[in-house]
Design an enzyme around this catalytic site. Structure first.
Site, short mmCIF file in Angstrom:
data_model
loop_
_atom_site.label_atom_id
_atom_site.label_comp_id
_atom_site.label_asym_id
_atom_site.label_seq_id
_atom_site.Cartn_x
_atom_site.Cartn_y
_atom_site.Cartn_z
CB ALA A 63 0.56 4.40 -0.31
N GLY A 108 -0.82 9.56 0.91
CA GLY A 108 -0.84 9.14 2.30
C GLY A 108 0.00 10.02 3.21
CD GLU A 131 -4.09 9.61 -2.78
OE1 GLU A 131 -3.72 9.43 -1.61
OE2 GLU A 131 -4.30 10.75 -3.26
#
Length: 259
Positions: A63, A108, A131
């Site tokens: 992301a 992502g 993440e």
């Protein structure tokens, strides 16, 4: 026209191409363009199978963190579902799908790849869900699809540590399905996808729905889903063509119409 995601159709195969240099960071615009490309691949009758590809150097490195860094809970809460559905939209395509992974597929980016039916990667690929190193967790379906694919223990290892996984380990744990030379990734994906260009498209869609929906429920319910999908195919032209061809000529000679 879309700026970062395109759908190119050639010889019955649709290629969804991510192109936001240098790392295909998945900002909101790219996410929405990806969703639109997946929808187009779904409704385009000329598309019999789909490849998701980030280019020769990288699949997608996650992301756009700069876009997220200043967001509060109040700002993220109403859009988290949109993020999840956008990164998972490949899973909604009712046709055979394959992710062609070069370089990095992280966060992502890996979540997009997990939505495909198959993953083919170059032997220099690095995949992972880092993440936790940012103080969050995978929010695009990673905790769910990863655990279903490789099992909860291995998924927790990857999610808890955030470590990058090389192609050989990814192949060994079932995170990818095939490893090839980096410059052969797209060709290998196209070879796999080409098997379905002349296939019975509605039967493939029914098979995919039966497997995917059945995995989310108990065995008895899954069997009912299978029975319903099986019976529905007796209303298709391809079922008639396939069975008549089998009786007359044996297996593997039917010329399907996709109807």
């Amino acid at each position: 026209m879309a700026e970062f995601v395109t759908l190119e159709v050639s010889d019955g195969i649709g290629t969804i191409r991510l192109a936001r240099p240098p790392m295909n960071a998945l900002n909101r615009q790219l996410q929405e363009e990806l969703r639109a490309a997946a929808r187009e691949a779904t409704v385009n009758a000329d598309v019999k199978a789909v490849i998701v590809y980030g280019g020769e150097k990288v699949f997608a490195a996650g992301a756009d963190i700069k876009e997220m860094a200043e967001m509060s809970f109040a700002e993220m809460s109403p859009v988290a579902g949109d993020l999840q559905s956008a990164l998972g939209c490949i899973s909604e395509i009712p046709k055979p799908t394959v992710s062609a992974i070069t370089g990095y597929a992280l966060g992502g980016g890996l979540e997009i790849a997990l939505g495909a039916d198959r993953r083919i990667a170059g032997d220099n690929a690095k995949v992972g869900v880092p993440e936790v190193l940012l103080g969050v967790i995978p929010g695009g379906g990673g905790t769910q699809r990863l655990a279903r694919l490789i099992g909860p223990s291995k998924a927790k290892d990857l999610v808890f540590t955030g470590r990058f996984v090389g192609a050989e380990e990814a192949l060994a744990i079932g995170l990818i399905d095939e490893m090839v030379a980096p410059d052969e990734v797209y060709n290998a994906a196209r070879k796999w996808a080409s098997q379905f260009v002349g296939a019975a498209s509605r039967a493939l869609a029914a098979a995919k729905a039966s497997i995917d929906q059945g995995l989310d429920t108990d065995l008895n319910t899954g069997l009912k889903i299978e029975a319903q999908q099986f019976a529905q195919l007796f209303a298709t032209e391809d079922r008639t063509i396939g069975m008549e061809s089998f009786v007359a000529n044996g297996p593997g000679k039917a010329q399907f119409t996709g109807k």
